[in-house]
Design an enzyme around this catalytic site. Structure first.
Site, PDB file in Angstrom:
ATOM      1  N   ASP A  40     109.480 -10.986  23.657  1.00  0.00           N
ATOM      2  CA  ASP A  40     109.514  -9.571  24.036  1.00  0.00           C
ATOM      3  C   ASP A  40     109.209  -9.423  25.528  1.00  0.00           C
ATOM      4  OD1 ASP A  40     110.036  -8.734  21.438  1.00  0.00           O
ATOM      5  OD2 ASP A  40     107.909  -8.599  20.932  1.00  0.00           O
ATOM      6  N   ARG A 180     102.912  -9.649  16.545  1.00  0.00           N
ATOM      7  CA  ARG A 180     102.673  -8.194  16.485  1.00  0.00           C
ATOM      8  C   ARG A 180     102.316  -7.766  15.069  1.00  0.00           C
ATOM      9  NH1 ARG A 180     107.774  -5.193  18.158  1.00  0.00           N
ATOM     10  NH2 ARG A 180     108.869  -7.160  17.854  1.00  0.00           N
TER      11      ARG A 180
END
Length: 295
Positions: A40, A180
């Site tokens: 990311d 995450r």
């Protein structure tokens, strides 16, 4: 100068993996560039880049186990489960004990079913999940079986004057694991919400930050940017077998070799040490999954 091989890049924050690929295409002066596992934009650390023939190794790189250093913030939830998304809920977390935090992470170790973050690149009915979320849809992503081999708590910090708790962790996990989601699920377990505030990938398989180059360093070396030439990259990634001259000829043309009992996939090298192919054994034969040497 080597024109085929892997580059271990220390990706900076703020860039997508595609941004890094585009930069390497310019530096290496070739369009045949790919990456072995998305990071990311917020994340930093090890991003494996394949150049020219080595792009064919990336399928195996993507499937390798990965290690991360990360920070989880308890007491705040975000739409993306990380610091890039808007905060959607805040719950005071000051009362959460260190023991509860460690217990909440312990249940995420081993082979588990993990629901990926809704804002992810996973396709739902042909469309990326993150696009559906940003268009206002509620996205249901099915759980995936992943393995967390190691999850160590390094530090638990309680910022003065705030009802949040920051937890520093190190994780080694299978491909497809969302760190995450580890943060989100810990927050859910503890009833206070949680998201990731920092993520650094420290290893992909046997390739670590020690071998990584920054983009600035690669700029200085361009176009000689290959860190692991093709043969060396194959040695790092696979078990090895050396073929004789006749086996080399057969394998260069895609033919099978006799099986020798090596659990695959594994790399086959010619007598001079050049990599010929990645093979796997079945039915008494070692057959090429990819041929890397020109015929």
């Amino acid at each position: 100068m080597n024109t085929d091989g892997l580059i271990v890049v220390d990706k900076p924050a703020g860039m997508t993996s595609h941004d890094v690929v585009a930069r390497i295409r310019r530096l290496a002066k070739t369009r045949r560039v790919g990456h072995g596992g998305t990071l990311d934009p917020m994340a930093t650390g090890v991003l494996i880049i394949g150049v020219n023939r080595a792009t064919r190794l990336l399928t195996y790189v993507i499937g390798a186990e990965k290690s991360y250093a990360a920070t989880i913030r308890l007491g705040e939830s975000t739409i993306t489960d990380d610091a890039e998304g808007d905060v959607t809920a805040t719950v005071p977390a000051g009362h959460v004990t260190d023991e509860a935090i460690r217990a909440g992470l312990a249940v995420q170790v081993g082979e588990i079913d993990q629901v990926p973050s809704a804002v992810s690149a996973i396709k739902i009915n042909g469309e990326r999940a993150y696009k559906r979320v940003r268009d206002g849809e509620t996205v249901e992503i099915p759980a995936r079986r992943i393995t967390v081999y190691r999850l160590d708590v390094l530090d638990i910090r309680r910022p003065a004057g705030r009802e949040v708790v920051d937890v520093d962790i190190e994780v080694t996990c299978s491909s497809g694991t969302y760190i995450r989601a580890v943060a989100r699920d810990l927050g859910t377990t503890l009833g206070v919400g949680g998201h990731l505030t920092a993520l650094r990938r420290t290893a992909v398989g046997g390739m670590t930050l020690d071998a990584a180059s920054t983009l600035a360093e690669l700029e200085e070396r361009a176009p000689d940017v290959i860190g692991l030439p093709l043969a060396e990259a194959a040695r790092r990634a696979f078990p090895q077998r050396v073929a004789n001259e006749e086996e080399t000829r057969v394998l260069r043309h895609g033919g099978p070799l006799p099986a020798v009992g090596i659990e695959g996939p594994y790399a086959v090298f010619d007598p001079a040490g050049e990599v010929l192919a990645v093979v796997s054994e079945r039915d008494g034969r070692a057959r090429a999954e990819i041929v890397l040497a020109p015929a």
